[in-house]
Write a protein that holds these residues in place. Structure first.
Motif, PDB file in Angstrom:
ATOM      1  N   MET A 240       0.634  -1.136   0.099  1.00 54.05           N
ATOM      2  CA  MET A 240      -0.021  -0.002  -0.033  1.00 54.05           C
ATOM      3  C   MET A 240       0.687   1.131   0.125  1.00 54.05           C
ATOM      4  O   MET A 240       2.106   1.178   0.683  1.00 54.05           O
ATOM      5  CB  MET A 240      -0.884  -0.012   1.128  1.00 54.05           C
ATOM      6  CG  MET A 240      -1.891   1.231   1.419  1.00 54.05           C
ATOM      7  SD  MET A 240      -3.204   1.005   2.363  1.00 54.05           S
ATOM      8  CE  MET A 240      -2.496   1.178   3.829  1.00 54.05           C
ATOM      9  N   LEU A 241       0.555   2.258  -0.603  1.00 53.65           N
ATOM     10  CA  LEU A 241       1.232   3.568  -0.782  1.00 53.65           C
ATOM     11  C   LEU A 241       0.654   4.583   0.253  1.00 53.65           C
ATOM     12  O   LEU A 241      -0.343   4.679   0.508  1.00 53.65           O
ATOM     13  CB  LEU A 241       0.958   4.228  -2.006  1.00 53.65           C
ATOM     14  CG  LEU A 241       1.445   3.218  -3.304  1.00 53.65           C
ATOM     15  CD1 LEU A 241       1.125   4.070  -4.424  1.00 53.65           C
ATOM     16  CD2 LEU A 241       3.175   3.089  -3.185  1.00 53.65           C
TER      17      LEU A 241
ATOM     18  N   ASN B 134       5.621   3.017  -0.251  1.00 51.05           N
ATOM     19  CA  ASN B 134       5.101   1.765  -0.349  1.00 51.05           C
ATOM     20  C   ASN B 134       5.371   1.064   1.169  1.00 51.05           C
ATOM     21  O   ASN B 134       4.768  -0.283   1.067  1.00 51.05           O
ATOM     22  CB  ASN B 134       5.390   0.946  -1.514  1.00 51.05           C
ATOM     23  CG  ASN B 134       7.021   0.380  -1.532  1.00 51.05           C
ATOM     24  OD1 ASN B 134       7.744   0.869  -0.597  1.00 51.05           O
ATOM     25  ND2 ASN B 134       7.480  -0.314  -2.557  1.00 51.05           N
ATOM     26  N   SER B 135       5.775   1.825   1.891  1.00 48.39           N
ATOM     27  CA  SER B 135       5.998   0.886   3.318  1.00 48.39           C
ATOM     28  C   SER B 135       5.927   2.139   4.426  1.00 48.39           C
ATOM     29  O   SER B 135       6.590   3.091   4.492  1.00 48.39           O
ATOM     30  CB  SER B 135       7.248   0.528   3.451  1.00 48.39           C
ATOM     31  OG  SER B 135       7.689  -0.143   4.897  1.00 48.39           O
ATOM     32  N   ILE B 136       5.093   1.915   5.435  1.00 48.98           N
ATOM     33  CA  ILE B 136       4.854   2.678   6.568  1.00 48.98           C
ATOM     34  C   ILE B 136       6.030   2.783   7.372  1.00 48.98           C
ATOM     35  O   ILE B 136       6.320   3.892   8.041  1.00 48.98           O
ATOM     36  CB  ILE B 136       3.780   1.947   7.503  1.00 48.98           C
ATOM     37  CG1 ILE B 136       3.372   3.071   8.584  1.00 48.98           C
ATOM     38  CG2 ILE B 136       4.285   0.869   8.037  1.00 48.98           C
ATOM     39  CD1 ILE B 136       2.779   4.349   8.058  1.00 48.98           C
ATOM     40  N   GLU B 137       6.930   1.783   7.403  1.00 49.00           N
ATOM     41  CA  GLU B 137       8.339   1.912   8.245  1.00 49.00           C
ATOM     42  C   GLU B 137       9.043   3.131   7.930  1.00 49.00           C
ATOM     43  O   GLU B 137       9.717   3.745   8.412  1.00 49.00           O
ATOM     44  CB  GLU B 137       8.971   0.645   8.051  1.00 49.00           C
ATOM     45  CG  GLU B 137       8.582  -0.437   8.772  1.00 49.00           C
ATOM     46  CD  GLU B 137       7.320  -1.113   8.347  1.00 49.00           C
ATOM     47  OE1 GLU B 137       6.973  -0.820   7.050  1.00 49.00           O
ATOM     48  OE2 GLU B 137       6.598  -1.971   8.862  1.00 49.00           O
ATOM     49  N   LEU B 138       8.827   3.456   6.411  1.00 47.14           N
ATOM     50  CA  LEU B 138       9.656   4.652   5.854  1.00 47.14           C
ATOM     51  C   LEU B 138       9.141   6.152   6.639  1.00 47.14           C
ATOM     52  O   LEU B 138      10.024   6.940   6.705  1.00 47.14           O
ATOM     53  CB  LEU B 138       9.545   4.856   4.481  1.00 47.14           C
ATOM     54  CG  LEU B 138       9.855   3.729   3.572  1.00 47.14           C
ATOM     55  CD1 LEU B 138       9.632   3.775   2.011  1.00 47.14           C
ATOM     56  CD2 LEU B 138      11.607   3.557   3.772  1.00 47.14           C
TER      57      LEU B 138
ATOM     58  N   SER C 115       0.338 -12.651   2.222  1.00 51.73           N
ATOM     59  CA  SER C 115       1.131 -11.708   1.824  1.00 51.73           C
ATOM     60  C   SER C 115       0.285 -10.374   1.747  1.00 51.73           C
ATOM     61  O   SER C 115       0.756  -9.309   2.243  1.00 51.73           O
ATOM     62  CB  SER C 115       2.086 -11.540   0.597  1.00 51.73           C
ATOM     63  OG  SER C 115       2.938 -12.512   0.680  1.00 51.73           O
ATOM     64  N   THR C 116      -0.803 -10.464   0.987  1.00 51.50           N
ATOM     65  CA  THR C 116      -1.763  -9.437   0.952  1.00 51.50           C
ATOM     66  C   THR C 116      -2.360  -9.020   2.039  1.00 51.50           C
ATOM     67  O   THR C 116      -2.405  -7.821   2.399  1.00 51.50           O
ATOM     68  CB  THR C 116      -2.885  -9.752  -0.157  1.00 51.50           C
ATOM     69  OG1 THR C 116      -3.480 -11.018   0.224  1.00 51.50           O
ATOM     70  CG2 THR C 116      -2.244 -10.140  -1.589  1.00 51.50           C
TER      71      THR C 116
ATOM     72  N   LYS D  12      -1.768  -5.245   4.049  1.00 50.61           N
ATOM     73  CA  LYS D  12      -2.841  -4.409   4.642  1.00 50.61           C
ATOM     74  C   LYS D  12      -2.481  -3.798   6.103  1.00 50.61           C
ATOM     75  O   LYS D  12      -2.785  -2.819   6.248  1.00 50.61           O
ATOM     76  CB  LYS D  12      -4.158  -5.335   4.443  1.00 50.61           C
ATOM     77  CG  LYS D  12      -5.185  -4.853   5.381  1.00 50.61           C
ATOM     78  CD  LYS D  12      -5.823  -3.499   4.911  1.00 50.61           C
ATOM     79  CE  LYS D  12      -6.881  -2.838   5.746  1.00 50.61           C
ATOM     80  NZ  LYS D  12      -7.396  -1.658   5.233  1.00 50.61           N
ATOM     81  N   PHE D  13      -2.066  -4.644   7.006  1.00 50.24           N
ATOM     82  CA  PHE D  13      -1.731  -4.298   8.286  1.00 50.24           C
ATOM     83  C   PHE D  13      -0.286  -3.952   8.516  1.00 50.24           C
ATOM     84  O   PHE D  13       0.029  -3.727   9.806  1.00 50.24           O
ATOM     85  CB  PHE D  13      -2.019  -5.469   9.025  1.00 50.24           C
ATOM     86  CG  PHE D  13      -3.659  -5.581   9.229  1.00 50.24           C
ATOM     87  CD1 PHE D  13      -4.487  -4.872   9.942  1.00 50.24           C
ATOM     88  CD2 PHE D  13      -4.364  -6.722   8.239  1.00 50.24           C
ATOM     89  CE1 PHE D  13      -5.753  -5.017   9.893  1.00 50.24           C
ATOM     90  CE2 PHE D  13      -5.690  -6.635   8.263  1.00 50.24           C
ATOM     91  CZ  PHE D  13      -6.351  -5.851   9.123  1.00 50.24           C
ATOM     92  N   ASN D  14       0.636  -3.885   7.450  1.00 51.10           N
ATOM     93  CA  ASN D  14       2.009  -3.488   7.538  1.00 51.10           C
ATOM     94  C   ASN D  14       2.869  -4.380   8.429  1.00 51.10           C
ATOM     95  O   ASN D  14       3.742  -3.832   9.193  1.00 51.10           O
ATOM     96  CB  ASN D  14       1.996  -2.119   8.098  1.00 51.10           C
ATOM     97  CG  ASN D  14       1.073  -1.073   7.084  1.00 51.10           C
ATOM     98  OD1 ASN D  14       1.470  -0.864   6.059  1.00 51.10           O
ATOM     99  ND2 ASN D  14       0.059  -0.654   7.362  1.00 51.10           N
TER     100      ASN D  14
END
Length: 301
Positions: free
Chosen positions: A1-2, A99-103, A211-212, A216-218
């Motif tokens: 997810m973006l 595309n990653s919440i960690e960023l 994976s999907t 969704k929940f990162n």
């Protein structure tokens, strides 16, 4: 997810907004716009596809459509549908799309730190933060601000465009704050499992994989699957299939749909795979299960 992050010193440009209401069978037209579109579903379910990805946007959920990406309805709505929409653009030349919440996490955590009256507050201390898709939080100040923006736009009084410009940015700031709070919550394992189970219950018809769901929940696929096994006794993929099996059992007994139709309705794209999974975890075939339980109900009556 973006995830979009943008400095608030570059306000967003308002284009238009509205409220779509349809009684039944709405399907979104195919188009490719030069602006962002943010959609909030109030009632019903909007089926929309963007960048080779299908979304079922249900009540209290939202989706962000990106410029120059083709989007269209891939399935007509069923029953009443109502959603808010707004078209806008960002003016920030350094807009970030990750595309990653960690960023974004370190920055988000700093924004969510307790307020100090001795700290110097500047525009750089706030950002627009908009996920591509998600659920609206229980705090709904942003939806109130959206309704006010829509009312201003509909009234169309003198200088309504500039009013909408400020209303849009006020709404986006509030919405971003709510999203930041959601994504910086420290969830317990029980919360993670509970939220994931509820999401699977609503989306089991889709082509789900570990994976999907993890995306969704990162979380990583391995982490979420092991967490599921620890708390439910089943790995994540098995839990998804068992959820589908339970739904199919009810449909076998209470509907006259064919086995093929039931397997597809429950998210099994391959009928043979459905047969194999069903027999493995129930000890019988779908046909025999249907005959057996219908006979029981008949005898009881």
């Amino acid at each position: 997810m973006l995830f979009i992050t943008s400095d608030v010193k570059y306000p967003a440009d308002f284009i238009s907004c509205g409220n779509l209401i349809n009684e039944d069978g709405f399907i979104h037209i195919c188009r490719n716009l030069d602006c962002y579109v943010l959609i909030f579903v109030q009632k019903g379910c909007l089926y929309i596809r963007q960048d080779e990805k299908n979304y079922e946007v249900r009540e209290n959920e939202f989706v962000l459509l990106f410029p120059y990406k083709t989007h269209y309805g891939y399935k007509p709505s069923s029953g009443f549908l109502s959603y808010y929409w707004v078209h806008f653009n960002f003016t920030n030349p350094n807009l970030k799309i990750d595309n990653s919440i960690e960023l974004n996490q370190p920055y988000l955590n700093s924004l969510n730190a307790p307020f100090s009256p001795y700290s110097e507050i500047t525009a750089k201390d706030e950002i627009y933060f908009i996920p591509e898709y998600g659920t609206l939080p229980s705090i709904k100040r942003s939806t109130l601000l959206f309704a006010q923006m829509l009312d201003t736009f509909k009234r169309g009084k003198y200088a309504s465009v500039i009013h909408c410009y400020y209303a849009l940015n006020s709404f986006l700031l509030e919405f971003s704050e709510e999203m930041i709070l959601e994504y910086t919550k420290k969830s317990t394992a029980e919360d993670i499992i509970e939220n994931t189970i509820e999401w699977i219950r609503r989306h089991y018809r889709e082509d789900l994989t570990t994976s999907t769901v993890a995306e969704k929940f990162n979380y990583s696929s391995d982490y979420l699957s092991s967490l599921f096994k620890k708390h439910t006794g089943h790995p994540l993929l098995l839990y998804i299939n068992l959820t589908r099996l339970n739904v199919s059992k009810d449909m076998l007994v209470n509907t006259d749909l064919s086995i093929k139709d039931i397997s597809e309705e429950c998210g099994f794209k391959d009928e043979k795979y459905y047969f194999r999974i069903f027999k493995k975890y129930t000890g019988t075939t779908p046909n025999k299960y249907r005959q057996s339980f219908r006979l029981k109900y008949f005898n009881i009556k």
